[in-house]
Design a protein around this motif. Structure first.
Motif, PDB file in Angstrom:
ATOM      1  N   PRO A   1      -8.272  -1.742   0.983  1.00  0.00           N
ATOM      2  CA  PRO A   1      -7.346  -2.766   0.501  1.00  0.00           C
ATOM      3  C   PRO A   1      -7.130  -3.910   1.486  1.00  0.00           C
ATOM      4  O   PRO A   1      -6.945  -5.061   1.059  1.00  0.00           O
ATOM      5  CB  PRO A   1      -6.048  -1.988   0.260  1.00  0.00           C
ATOM      6  CG  PRO A   1      -6.165  -0.751   1.086  1.00  0.00           C
ATOM      7  CD  PRO A   1      -7.611  -0.416   1.105  1.00  0.00           C
TER       8      PRO A   1
ATOM      9  N   LYS B   1       3.000   0.926 -10.525  1.00  0.00           N
ATOM     10  CA  LYS B   1       2.360  -0.384 -10.374  1.00  0.00           C
ATOM     11  C   LYS B   1       2.672  -1.304 -11.552  1.00  0.00           C
ATOM     12  O   LYS B   1       2.839  -2.517 -11.385  1.00  0.00           O
ATOM     13  CB  LYS B   1       0.845  -0.222 -10.217  1.00  0.00           C
ATOM     14  CG  LYS B   1       0.424   0.521  -8.962  1.00  0.00           C
ATOM     15  CD  LYS B   1      -1.076   0.518  -8.779  1.00  0.00           C
ATOM     16  CE  LYS B   1      -1.810   1.286  -9.855  1.00  0.00           C
ATOM     17  NZ  LYS B   1      -1.478   2.741  -9.819  1.00  0.00           N
TER      18      LYS B   1
ATOM     19  N   VAL C   1      -8.706   1.678  -4.554  1.00  0.00           N
ATOM     20  CA  VAL C   1      -9.389   0.754  -3.646  1.00  0.00           C
ATOM     21  C   VAL C   1      -9.523   1.409  -2.271  1.00  0.00           C
ATOM     22  O   VAL C   1      -8.539   1.826  -1.678  1.00  0.00           O
ATOM     23  CB  VAL C   1      -8.616  -0.575  -3.529  1.00  0.00           C
ATOM     24  CG1 VAL C   1      -9.170  -1.407  -2.375  1.00  0.00           C
ATOM     25  CG2 VAL C   1      -8.716  -1.364  -4.824  1.00  0.00           C
TER      26      VAL C   1
ATOM     27  N   HIS D   1     -10.339  -2.258  -8.545  1.00  0.00           N
ATOM     28  CA  HIS D   1     -11.427  -1.563  -7.857  1.00  0.00           C
ATOM     29  C   HIS D   1     -12.756  -1.704  -8.583  1.00  0.00           C
ATOM     30  O   HIS D   1     -13.803  -1.363  -8.027  1.00  0.00           O
ATOM     31  CB  HIS D   1     -11.092  -0.079  -7.667  1.00  0.00           C
ATOM     32  CG  HIS D   1     -10.756   0.620  -8.949  1.00  0.00           C
ATOM     33  ND1 HIS D   1      -9.470   0.741  -9.409  1.00  0.00           N
ATOM     34  CD2 HIS D   1     -11.553   1.224  -9.882  1.00  0.00           C
ATOM     35  CE1 HIS D   1      -9.479   1.390 -10.566  1.00  0.00           C
ATOM     36  NE2 HIS D   1     -10.727   1.701 -10.868  1.00  0.00           N
TER      37      HIS D   1
ATOM     38  N   ASN E   1       0.846  -1.192   0.000  1.00  0.00           N
ATOM     39  CA  ASN E   1       0.000   0.000   0.000  1.00  0.00           C
ATOM     40  C   ASN E   1       0.880   1.239   0.000  1.00  0.00           C
ATOM     41  O   ASN E   1       1.621   1.471   0.936  1.00  0.00           O
ATOM     42  CB  ASN E   1      -0.906  -0.015   1.236  1.00  0.00           C
ATOM     43  CG  ASN E   1      -1.853   1.169   1.243  1.00  0.00           C
ATOM     44  OD1 ASN E   1      -2.112   1.745   0.194  1.00  0.00           O
ATOM     45  ND2 ASN E   1      -2.366   1.508   2.396  1.00  0.00           N
TER      46      ASN E   1
ATOM     47  N   CYS F   1      -2.024  -1.242  -3.809  1.00  0.00           N
ATOM     48  CA  CYS F   1      -2.830  -0.033  -3.863  1.00  0.00           C
ATOM     49  C   CYS F   1      -1.882   1.153  -3.823  1.00  0.00           C
ATOM     50  O   CYS F   1      -1.239   1.410  -2.806  1.00  0.00           O
ATOM     51  CB  CYS F   1      -3.791   0.008  -2.675  1.00  0.00           C
ATOM     52  SG  CYS F   1      -4.875   1.444  -2.669  1.00  0.00           S
TER      53      CYS F   1
ATOM     54  N   SER G   1      -4.492  -1.319  -8.181  1.00  0.00           N
ATOM     55  CA  SER G   1      -5.497  -0.267  -8.183  1.00  0.00           C
ATOM     56  C   SER G   1      -4.934   0.987  -7.534  1.00  0.00           C
ATOM     57  O   SER G   1      -4.050   0.912  -6.669  1.00  0.00           O
ATOM     58  CB  SER G   1      -6.760  -0.698  -7.431  1.00  0.00           C
ATOM     59  OG  SER G   1      -7.695   0.361  -7.375  1.00  0.00           O
TER      60      SER G   1
END
Length: 253
Positions: A243, A104, A240, A209, A30, A97, A237
């Motif tokens: 998460p 990503k 989200v 998401h 995250n 996330c 995503s």
């Protein structure tokens, strides 16, 4: 473990779920902080990829380390990217996330390098045909034209490639399709899905998401629930909202 808003959290009950035959626990990477846009590796780094991919071509699978994978990139991974890749290499499925343009896609490419090196295929899903076409170009730049294919409602290109980009609905339909020779009874749905995806090592769910979309969210749910347990999921995503809950639910799927 937290630093500058980046964390990797392990969902509880990993050993118990493995004993029940469920998917290995999902790890959550995250990144809530902003990051600069990172370009894909330039051709100077392609040799690092080529050093790994021949193991697939000649059916000599190999296990790679994070250092092996990172050598294919011309920049240093951010901490959250490295954590996500290391968790994936350890055999976990991963939920990432992070903000748009934070890197990503680099995580997905690094994971794909590892999966291809061990002799398995990759399915990269997106919610839109246009996004699938865009990912086709990006992944061909990374892995080569012949290595990446496309399957959408409008086009089918090199569908037997080692990496196939498709819309999530296409993957859902593949899972539900029951192929049986004429005159023979179709295999049970679960067994048929496992057989059909036996050589797949990773499914990327980009823009995961969409699970929350009232009209199309069930497609993502069905893909996650019906995905064979030997396949690692990489869920990406920027938006989200929960998460941790998502990672826990995927671990139970």
């Amino acid at each position: 473990m937290q630093k500058e808003g980046k964390s990797v959290k392990e969902c509880a009950g990993q050993q118990q779920r493995r004993q029940l035959g469920r998917r290995p626990s999902h790890q959550l990477a995250n990144d809530s902080s902003s990051s600069s846009i990172r370009a894909l590796a330039d051709p100077a780094a392609e040799s690092a990829v080529e050093d790994l991919i021949p193991g697939v071509m000649t059916q000599r699978p190999q296990v790679v380390s994070f250092e092996d994978v990172a050598a294919a990139f011309t920049y240093t991974f951010d901490r959250f990217q490295q954590q996500a890749v290391e968790k994936f290499l350890a055999g976990h499925s991963v939920v990432v996330c992070a903000p748009t343009a934070s890197g990503k896609t680099a995580i997905a490419e690094a994971a794909a390098i590892a999966v291809l090196a061990r002799g398995q295929r990759v399915i990269y899903t997106t919610p839109l045909k246009a996004l699938s076409n865009q990912k086709l170009v990006e992944l061909r730049d990374r892995f080569g034209h012949e290595t990446v294919g496309l399957q959408t409602g409008d086009a089918s290109l090199n569908m037997d490639a080692q990496v196939v980009v498709m819309t999530t609905e296409i993957l859902r339909n593949i899972m539900y399709r029951a192929d049986a020779p004429s005159g023979e009874e179709a295999a049970p749905p679960v067994r048929a899905t496992e057989d059909r995806l036996a050589d797949v090592g990773m499914v990327v769910l980009d823009e995961v998401h969409y699970l929350g979309d009232p009209d199309r969210g069930s497609v993502w749910e069905e893909v996650i629930i019906n995905c064979p347990t030997h396949i690692q999921l990489l869920c990406l995503s920027a938006t989200v909202a929960n998460p941790d809950d998502l990672g826990g639910w995927i671990s139970e799927a």
